[in-house]
Design an enzyme around this catalytic site. Structure first.
Site, mmCIF file in Angstrom:
data_model
loop_
_atom_site.group_PDB
_atom_site.id
_atom_site.type_symbol
_atom_site.label_atom_id
_atom_site.label_comp_id
_atom_site.label_asym_id
_atom_site.label_seq_id
_atom_site.Cartn_x
_atom_site.Cartn_y
_atom_site.Cartn_z
ATOM 1 C CG ASP A 36 -1.287 13.581 2.191
ATOM 2 O OD1 ASP A 36 -2.388 13.695 2.498
ATOM 3 O OD2 ASP A 36 -0.588 13.637 2.888
HETATM 4 N N1 URA Z 1 -0.917 10.855 7.105
HETATM 5 C C1 URA Z 1 -0.290 11.600 5.908
HETATM 6 O O1 URA Z 1 0.382 12.578 6.259
HETATM 7 N N2 URA Z 1 -0.702 11.597 4.684
HETATM 8 C C2 URA Z 1 -1.428 10.404 4.283
HETATM 9 O O2 URA Z 1 -1.629 10.387 3.178
HETATM 10 C C3 URA Z 1 -1.915 9.773 5.473
HETATM 11 C C4 URA Z 1 -1.822 9.795 6.812
#
Ligand code: URA
Length: 237
Positions: A106
């Site tokens: 993310d």
């Molecule tokens: N889980 C999440 O919530 N975000 C990420 O970027 C990776 C795993």
């Protein structure tokens, strides 16, 4: 030379042109030819070793596998082009190697993100069946009672009945208003770690991926390095 028959869409990713997810798009655009003939059907079977596959008249050949680790800072999106003009992770890695991200992080997550030119490596690492573990350090608001973490071992519903588990989780440190927890998961559902904490009533303040399988992040934030052949073998093992 041994025949290797796969669909044209898979061939494009195996030959390092693009990810499997993007290959149908390129094939349907009409720029892919097999033995000189334009093909727009991604499911056509081809022999990667013997058929001549070209994109925009350039013949694809199996490239040497390259895998790069990046220490992704927060604030970068894992996409090659962003309609909102946000900074992308591709601005941080070398151009010209036709690398694509293995899975995604993310925008607000930092840490280990791999890139490769080899669709096989991408499939091996992201496939839930292979159970390659991903290690995260999550800092969440408030204290976290042991019975709440226990739910991660049993399985939590992260929405619409999707139950996921942590393979391991432990409290690393407890502050006045936050707790840092290390957890390992092997699936890669969208925003999985954040949704797991939401499911136990906790807000994630920061999230960092520190390892994929036995490969630990070891470069400073915002920088990258190529993996050695031994390291590539290790992550595939
Ligand atoms: N889980 C999440 O919530 N975000 C990420 O970027 C990776 C795993």
């Amino acid at each position: 030379m041994k025949a290797e028959n796969v669909s044209l869409s898979r061939a494009l990713s195996k030959l390092g042109y693009c990810s499997r997810a993007r290959s149908a798009f390129h094939i349907k655009s009409g720029k892919v030819r097999v033995n000189g003939k334009a093909i727009t059907d991604p499911s056509l079977m081809v022999d990667i070793e013997r058929d001549s596959i070209t994109v925009d008249e350039v013949r694809l050949a199996r490239p040497k596998t390259v895998v790069v680790m990046l220490n992704k800072p927060k604030g970068y999106v894992t996409t090659s082009s962003d309609e909102l003009s946000r900074k992308t992770v591709y601005e941080l890695i070398p151009d010209g190697l036709h690398l694509f991200a293995v899975g995604r992080l993310d925008m607000d997550t930092s840490g280990l993100l791999l890139f490769t030119n080899d669709g096989n490596i991408q499939d091996r690492i992201t496939s839930p069946e292979r159970k390659v573990s991903k290690t995260y350090l999550a800092t969440v608001s408030g204290k976290v009672a042991a019975d709440k973490l226990e739910k991660f071992h049993k399985g939590v519903d992260i929405g619409t009945g999707t139950i996921v588990k942590a393979d391991e989780c432990r409290v690393v440190s407890t502050g006045i208003s936050s707790t840092s927890i290390e957890l390992k998961i092997h699936e890669g559902k969208n925003r999985q770690v954040r949704r797991m904490f939401e499911a136990i009533g906790k807000r994630v303040i920061s999230l960092h991926r520190s390892a994929i399988g036995a490969l630990e992040l070891d470069v400073p934030e915002g920088t990258w390095r190529k993996l050695s052949d031994n390291e590539i073998e290790m992550i595939l093992r």
